[in-house]
Enzyme design. Structure first.
Site, PDB file in Angstrom:
ATOM      1  N   GLY A 274       0.648  -1.402   0.078  1.00  0.00           N
ATOM      2  CA  GLY A 274      -0.244  -0.078  -0.010  1.00  0.00           C
ATOM      3  C   GLY A 274       0.769   1.251  -0.057  1.00  0.00           C
ATOM      4  O   GLY A 274       0.687   2.247  -0.728  1.00  0.00           O
ATOM      5  N   ASP A 275       1.914   1.493   1.061  1.00  0.00           N
ATOM      6  CA  ASP A 275       2.823   2.477   0.930  1.00  0.00           C
ATOM      7  C   ASP A 275       3.563   2.696  -0.523  1.00  0.00           C
ATOM      8  O   ASP A 275       3.694   3.686  -0.761  1.00  0.00           O
ATOM      9  CB  ASP A 275       3.555   2.326   2.152  1.00  0.00           C
ATOM     10  CG  ASP A 275       3.101   2.451   3.640  1.00  0.00           C
ATOM     11  OD1 ASP A 275       2.858   3.433   3.835  1.00  0.00           O
ATOM     12  OD2 ASP A 275       3.079   1.363   4.110  1.00  0.00           O
ATOM     13  N   THR A 276       3.978   1.581  -0.863  1.00  0.00           N
ATOM     14  CA  THR A 276       4.825   1.675  -2.304  1.00  0.00           C
ATOM     15  C   THR A 276       3.827   2.049  -3.314  1.00  0.00           C
ATOM     16  O   THR A 276       4.620   2.748  -4.383  1.00  0.00           O
ATOM     17  CB  THR A 276       5.228   0.207  -2.476  1.00  0.00           C
ATOM     18  OG1 THR A 276       6.095  -0.226  -1.291  1.00  0.00           O
ATOM     19  CG2 THR A 276       6.276   0.198  -3.760  1.00  0.00           C
TER      20      THR A 276
ATOM     21  N   ALA B 298       3.470   5.845  -2.899  1.00  0.00           N
ATOM     22  CA  ALA B 298       4.915   6.410  -3.230  1.00  0.00           C
ATOM     23  C   ALA B 298       4.865   6.285  -4.635  1.00  0.00           C
ATOM     24  O   ALA B 298       5.324   7.588  -5.373  1.00  0.00           O
ATOM     25  CB  ALA B 298       5.988   5.437  -2.935  1.00  0.00           C
TER      26      ALA B 298
END
Length: 411
Positions: free
Chosen positions: A182-184, A187
């Site tokens: 999710g973070d990647t 980003a």
């Protein structure tokens, strides 16, 4: 494997100019989403100045496995960056940050919505001093909406974005992908937004803008036909384990010593696959000539493939399917990747030297540009290692820097 990368060095001689050379980025995020975006821009030449809290710095420095007291993950996430240790809770620290941002092209932040405003760094205030500034804001739920102020991490974004519901065997607990996807994804969407805004600024008069990326929206953007199927048919897609629902055959199959992934879902590929496993009867079956027919009999097809793979080793299966031109692959572990000749041939395994002098195998750079390729120009910095140099570039005198240090505002 590529040659060792020095701990800190200018762009090596003979390397083509990088696509983002000359772009100054101030990164105020921490952990994963904001810093992964900064890493991506830094790999392609941007000068990334990372502002960290005095004291311990970015918590990622201590996440997962440590070598010489520092996370080896940090060595990847923070290469091609310079570290400035600054107390953003102090008014002098905020003013110092504003000076750095006033000279920047891009600001990256992934704080709770409203944090910049509390520090006197609302977008309108920053744009007043730097009209061309591009501000990337990554948060759990975005800068607007009823959930704006709720705390949000990548795992929650994966759940709200629809991904976590599907990552399970039918009837079993939804599991995480295994990395902070999710973070990647947020980003990478942020990096795309920055590049779009840089292009617009160059082509249309130099104005900056704000990019608002929500973790769950970045995940949701990758959910393919999830919502159209619900809209058209009322269909709620459910977990399907390793299979790809509605596309057949595409699944993981057991071998004597592991698993293989086989994607035989093209019409002509399916015929070649059935011939390779000794089931030409299925390959020539008129009902299985297209995907619709194969989906209706997917259990039968998967059973046939699984019976064939179960009698063989992974290498045998891959060799036979490669000869038949059927897409297939093993389930790679870290050891498999590190020893794989294709990864090595494409410079996807780099030997990077840390600031402590150790050599560390790290991922290479993606994507690969023919004329302006990415490069690792320097390894990850120690906390505050570049504070003085960056502040001098921003116009502070040695006396001003010494005063800030004496007051604990910088490290």
């Amino acid at each position: 494997m590529a040659d060792a990368i020095p701990a800190a060095a200018p762009q090596p001689q003979g390397i083509a100019p990088q696509a983002l050379a000359g772009v100054r980025v101030v990164e105020m995020g921490q952990l994963i989403a904001g810093p992964f975006c900064g890493k991506t821009l830094g790999d392609f030449g941007a000068d990334v100045v990372k502002i960290e809290a005095v004291g311990e710095g970015d918590p990622l420095r201590k996440w997962r496995l440590l070598q010489d007291g520092t996370s080896v993950w940090w060595q990847v996430q923070s290469r091609n960056k310079r570290s400035v240790a600054l107390d953003l809770r102090a008014s002098e620290g905020q003013e110092t940050a504003r000076r750095l941002i006033a000279e920047a092209d891009v600001l990256i932040e992934n704080f709770r919505p409203g944090t910049l405003e509390e520090w006197g760094m609302a977008p309108e205030q920053l744009h007043a001093a730097n009209p061309g500034l591009i501000i990337l804001r990554i948060s759990g739920y975005g800068q607007t909406g009823p959930y704006r102020d709720l705390p949000g991490f990548g795992v929650v974004g994966e759940a709200m974005g629809g991904l976590r519901h599907l990552t399970a065997e039918p009837g079993r607990v939804p599991v995480r992908v295994g990395v902070s996807i999710g973070d990647t994804l947020a980003a990478l969407h942020g990096a795309i937004g920055v590049l779009l805004a840089l292009y617009h600024r160059a082509a249309h008069g130099g104005a900056g803008q704000v990019i608002d990326v929500a973790l769950h929206e970045a995940v949701f953007n990758c959910m393919e036909s999830l919502i159209p199927e619900y809209s058209a048919f009322g269909a709620v897609r459910e977990p399907a384990g390793s299979a790809l629902p509605g596309i057949a055959p595409s699944n993981a199959y057991p071998c004597q010593d592991g698993w293989v992934l086989v994607a035989g879902n093209g019409d002509s590929i399916f015929k070649r696959l059935m011939a390779a496993i000794g089931r030409p009867d299925l390959g020539e079956d008129a009902q299985l000539a297209d995907n619709t027919g194969r989906v209706a009999r997917v259990v039968e097809i998967d059973a046939a493939i699984g019976a064939w793979t179960a009698e063989r080793r992974v290498d045998e299966v891959l060799e036979a399917l490669a000869a038949a031109r059927v897409p297939a692959g093993r389930v790679y572990t870290a050891r498999d990747i590190a020893e794989d000749p294709h990864y090595q041939a494409r410079d996807m395994l780099l030997t990077q030297r840390t600031r402590d002098g150790r050599e560390l195998l790290v991922p290479g750079i993606v994507p690969k540009l023919s004329s302006t390729p990415g490069a690792v120009r320097s390894s990850a910095p120690r906390l505050g290692e570049d504070t003085d140099a960056v502040l001098v570039e921003a116009g502070l005198t040695q006396e001003q820097i010494a005063l800030l240090r004496s007051r604990g505002v910088i490290r």
